[in-house]
Design a protein around this motif. Structure first.
Motif, PDB file in Angstrom:
ATOM      1  N   ALA A 146      76.847  32.304  83.639  1.00  0.00           N
ATOM      2  CA  ALA A 146      77.210  32.589  85.018  1.00  0.00           C
ATOM      3  C   ALA A 146      76.151  32.075  85.973  1.00  0.00           C
ATOM      4  O   ALA A 146      74.961  32.280  85.776  1.00  0.00           O
ATOM      5  CB  ALA A 146      77.385  34.095  85.204  1.00  0.00           C
ATOM      6  N   ARG A 192      68.095  32.323  74.772  1.00  0.00           N
ATOM      7  CA  ARG A 192      69.479  32.476  75.211  1.00  0.00           C
ATOM      8  C   ARG A 192      70.415  32.724  74.032  1.00  0.00           C
ATOM      9  O   ARG A 192      71.368  33.512  74.136  1.00  0.00           O
ATOM     10  CB  ARG A 192      69.919  31.236  75.976  1.00  0.00           C
ATOM     11  CG  ARG A 192      69.221  31.107  77.339  1.00  0.00           C
ATOM     12  CD  ARG A 192      69.534  29.777  77.991  1.00  0.00           C
ATOM     13  NE  ARG A 192      70.961  29.591  78.161  1.00  0.00           N
ATOM     14  CZ  ARG A 192      71.550  28.413  78.321  1.00  0.00           C
ATOM     15  NH1 ARG A 192      70.829  27.307  78.280  1.00  0.00           N
ATOM     16  NH2 ARG A 192      72.852  28.340  78.502  1.00  0.00           N
ATOM     17  N   THR A 229      68.307  29.785  84.050  1.00  0.00           N
ATOM     18  CA  THR A 229      69.012  31.047  83.930  1.00  0.00           C
ATOM     19  C   THR A 229      68.508  32.006  85.000  1.00  0.00           C
ATOM     20  O   THR A 229      67.504  31.752  85.665  1.00  0.00           O
ATOM     21  CB  THR A 229      68.779  31.665  82.548  1.00  0.00           C
ATOM     22  OG1 THR A 229      67.395  32.040  82.440  1.00  0.00           O
ATOM     23  CG2 THR A 229      69.131  30.686  81.439  1.00  0.00           C
ATOM     24  N   HIS A 230      69.187  33.146  85.144  1.00  0.00           N
ATOM     25  CA  HIS A 230      68.742  34.152  86.106  1.00  0.00           C
ATOM     26  C   HIS A 230      67.331  34.645  85.770  1.00  0.00           C
ATOM     27  O   HIS A 230      66.540  34.944  86.670  1.00  0.00           O
ATOM     28  CB  HIS A 230      69.713  35.331  86.127  1.00  0.00           C
ATOM     29  CG  HIS A 230      71.041  35.008  86.754  1.00  0.00           C
ATOM     30  ND1 HIS A 230      71.179  34.091  87.769  1.00  0.00           N
ATOM     31  CD2 HIS A 230      72.292  35.505  86.525  1.00  0.00           C
ATOM     32  CE1 HIS A 230      72.446  34.024  88.138  1.00  0.00           C
ATOM     33  NE2 HIS A 230      73.137  34.870  87.391  1.00  0.00           N
ATOM     34  N   TYR A 268      76.091  39.168  81.200  1.00  0.00           N
ATOM     35  CA  TYR A 268      75.427  37.882  81.417  1.00  0.00           C
ATOM     36  C   TYR A 268      74.745  37.403  80.141  1.00  0.00           C
ATOM     37  O   TYR A 268      74.850  36.224  79.767  1.00  0.00           O
ATOM     38  CB  TYR A 268      74.403  38.027  82.545  1.00  0.00           C
ATOM     39  CG  TYR A 268      73.632  36.769  82.839  1.00  0.00           C
ATOM     40  CD1 TYR A 268      74.211  35.710  83.531  1.00  0.00           C
ATOM     41  CD2 TYR A 268      72.306  36.634  82.426  1.00  0.00           C
ATOM     42  CE1 TYR A 268      73.500  34.553  83.797  1.00  0.00           C
ATOM     43  CE2 TYR A 268      71.590  35.484  82.699  1.00  0.00           C
ATOM     44  CZ  TYR A 268      72.188  34.445  83.385  1.00  0.00           C
ATOM     45  OH  TYR A 268      71.487  33.293  83.645  1.00  0.00           O
ATOM     46  N   ASP A 269      74.049  38.300  79.455  1.00  0.00           N
ATOM     47  CA  ASP A 269      73.392  37.924  78.204  1.00  0.00           C
ATOM     48  C   ASP A 269      74.403  37.444  77.177  1.00  0.00           C
ATOM     49  O   ASP A 269      74.157  36.464  76.460  1.00  0.00           O
ATOM     50  CB  ASP A 269      72.614  39.112  77.644  1.00  0.00           C
ATOM     51  CG  ASP A 269      71.360  39.424  78.441  1.00  0.00           C
ATOM     52  OD1 ASP A 269      70.938  38.565  79.238  1.00  0.00           O
ATOM     53  OD2 ASP A 269      70.817  40.543  78.285  1.00  0.00           O
ATOM     54  N   SER A 292      70.517  36.223  91.142  1.00  0.00           N
ATOM     55  CA  SER A 292      69.824  36.559  89.892  1.00  0.00           C
ATOM     56  C   SER A 292      69.418  38.023  89.876  1.00  0.00           C
ATOM     57  O   SER A 292      69.593  38.730  88.877  1.00  0.00           O
ATOM     58  CB  SER A 292      68.593  35.666  89.723  1.00  0.00           C
ATOM     59  OG  SER A 292      68.963  34.310  89.630  1.00  0.00           O
ATOM     60  N   LYS A 326      76.238  44.332  84.327  1.00  0.00           N
ATOM     61  CA  LYS A 326      76.272  42.899  84.642  1.00  0.00           C
ATOM     62  C   LYS A 326      75.276  42.129  83.777  1.00  0.00           C
ATOM     63  O   LYS A 326      75.560  41.021  83.327  1.00  0.00           O
ATOM     64  CB  LYS A 326      75.965  42.679  86.122  1.00  0.00           C
ATOM     65  CG  LYS A 326      77.054  43.141  87.079  1.00  0.00           C
ATOM     66  CD  LYS A 326      76.668  42.815  88.510  1.00  0.00           C
ATOM     67  CE  LYS A 326      77.762  43.251  89.488  1.00  0.00           C
ATOM     68  NZ  LYS A 326      77.369  42.951  90.899  1.00  0.00           N
ATOM     69  N   ARG A 327      74.127  42.733  83.559  1.00  0.00           N
ATOM     70  CA  ARG A 327      73.105  42.053  82.753  1.00  0.00           C
ATOM     71  C   ARG A 327      73.564  41.882  81.311  1.00  0.00           C
ATOM     72  O   ARG A 327      73.354  40.819  80.705  1.00  0.00           O
ATOM     73  CB  ARG A 327      71.804  42.853  82.818  1.00  0.00           C
ATOM     74  CG  ARG A 327      70.657  42.241  82.042  1.00  0.00           C
ATOM     75  CD  ARG A 327      69.377  43.011  82.307  1.00  0.00           C
ATOM     76  NE  ARG A 327      68.257  42.495  81.525  1.00  0.00           N
ATOM     77  CZ  ARG A 327      67.009  42.917  81.628  1.00  0.00           C
ATOM     78  NH1 ARG A 327      66.704  43.864  82.509  1.00  0.00           N
ATOM     79  NH2 ARG A 327      66.046  42.403  80.881  1.00  0.00           N
ATOM     80  N   THR A 385      72.394  40.460  89.427  1.00  0.00           N
ATOM     81  CA  THR A 385      72.914  40.462  88.058  1.00  0.00           C
ATOM     82  C   THR A 385      71.999  41.224  87.114  1.00  0.00           C
ATOM     83  O   THR A 385      72.456  42.050  86.317  1.00  0.00           O
ATOM     84  CB  THR A 385      73.085  39.012  87.558  1.00  0.00           C
ATOM     85  OG1 THR A 385      74.010  38.319  88.393  1.00  0.00           O
ATOM     86  CG2 THR A 385      73.595  38.990  86.120  1.00  0.00           C
ATOM     87  N   SER A 437      77.082  35.983  77.717  1.00  0.00           N
ATOM     88  CA  SER A 437      77.642  34.682  78.117  1.00  0.00           C
ATOM     89  C   SER A 437      76.616  33.569  77.952  1.00  0.00           C
ATOM     90  O   SER A 437      76.860  32.441  78.366  1.00  0.00           O
ATOM     91  CB  SER A 437      78.110  34.736  79.571  1.00  0.00           C
ATOM     92  OG  SER A 437      77.009  34.737  80.463  1.00  0.00           O
ATOM     93  N   GLY A 442      73.862  33.205  79.478  1.00  0.00           N
ATOM     94  CA  GLY A 442      73.343  32.770  80.760  1.00  0.00           C
ATOM     95  C   GLY A 442      74.231  31.761  81.442  1.00  0.00           C
ATOM     96  O   GLY A 442      73.752  30.930  82.207  1.00  0.00           O
TER      97      GLY A 442
END
Length: 332
Positions: A71, A326, A7-8, A64-65, A51, A60-61, A54, A67, A69
């Motif tokens: 993306a 995650r 993950t990022h 992303y969370d 990373s 964006k963060r 994002t 989703s 992780g």
């Protein structure tokens, strides 16, 4: 090294609780190592930059969370077919976990290891991976140990305008059933309530994870009587009752967590409160034994079969902090 499965957060060696300042510090240290002008790999530098861009942006963060992780990650497609459970279990040996830790001592995002394989049973005390014992000086674990040790996370949340009270009652009944009948016998099991569904605006009632098996769980309440499950609908007399549509979310979670076996369950409650009702007759090949992508069962059979599903997986007493972290990021 398994970078494509990171993950990022893991790319930068950060925990999900990292602050904006932590992100900037980790990026600067990682960039010094990977920058092409210093002899680094251009592809790796692009991954580090993606990373950073994002995680440093709050909007964006957050997306992303939610989703999980997804993306920027490349995962193998989930196998299909009647033997899906056995096939998916095979991914366990070919995927990677990262021992990335957050801290201000340096870039550690590519210290990747596989979870240890050892003989264990679901009733054994929980073992954490990566372990909390003996971290390098200055490193911070992926999540605080009290959070990792907590058996239940989140709660059913009110959403939508219609039928909220009945839906919340169903979800609360299922959560209580899991807490009373499943969690006490499997110390490593973790129940996460109230998750957003991957890649869309839907929701998942509950996720139950132990070792490298994940159960996606939905609930329904039906009237008294006998039912028949044909693999897609519950038939009650001349009426067909469609269960929650869990298959899309199950496939999405399988793509997101290729190291795990992901299977769905619908817990069917009777308004009598009797765990053995309703009585459900199953068409050939649709028994809720965990071998199907979606399993439908009354409360008594649900608890029995889901416990067997979790306990029969590899390393059922392991709490994989990467997986749990995650999943917690996906709570709404």
């Amino acid at each position: 090294m398994g970078e494509k499965f990171l993950t990022h957060y893991q790319v930068l060696g950060l925990a999900r609780t990292a602050t904006e300042r932590d992100v900037k510090i980790a990026y600067r240290k990682a960039a010094k190592i990977a920058h092409p002008d210093r002899g680094g790999d251009p592809a790796l530098f692009r991954q580090i930059t993606e990373s950073y861009e994002t995680l440093v942006d709050p909007a964006k963060r957050n997306a992303y969370d939610k989703s999980y992780g997804a993306a920027g990650r490349s995962t193998p497609p989930a196998p299909t077919g009647s033997a899906h459970a056995q096939a998916r279990e095979g991914y366990r040996g070919s995927s990677y976990g990262s021992s990335a830790r957050a801290g201000s001592t340096g870039f550690s995002g590519f210290n990747t290891h596989r979870a240890p394989e050892h003989s264990s049973t679901a009733g054994d005390p929980a073992v954490y991976f990566p372990p909390y014992e003996g971290p390098a000086q200055g490193e911070v674990p992926i999540m605080p140990r009290p959070t990792a040790a907590q058996p239940v996370h989140g709660a059913p949340r009110k959403r939508g305008l219609f039928g909220a009270s009945s839906r919340l009652a169903r979800e609360a009944r299922t959560a209580q059933l899991i807490m009373q009948q499943v969690l006490p016998g499997i110390p490593a099991a973790r129940l996460i309530n109230g998750l957003t569904a991957p890649f869309n605006s839907g929701y998942v009632d509950h996720v139950l994870v132990s070792g490298y098996r994940i159960a996606i769980i939905g609930s329904m309440l039906v009237p008294n009587g006998a039912f028949r499950w044909d693999g897609s609908t519950l038939v009650h007399g001349s009426k067909a009752v469609a269960p929650p549509q869990l298959l899309p979310a199950t496939r999405q979670f399988q793509d997101l967590f290729p190291e795990c076996n992901v299977t769905a369950w619908v817990c069917v409650h009777s308004n009598t409160g009797n765990l053995f009702e309703p009585v459900i007759d199953y068409a050939r090949g649709t028994d809720p034994d965990g071998s199907n992508a979606v399993n439908v069962a009354n409360a008594a059979r649900f608890t029995r079969e889901v416990k067997h599903f979790l306990a029969s997986g590899p390393s059922p007493n392991v709490v994989d902090l990467h997986v749990l972290d995650r999943l917690l990021g996906g709570m709404y």
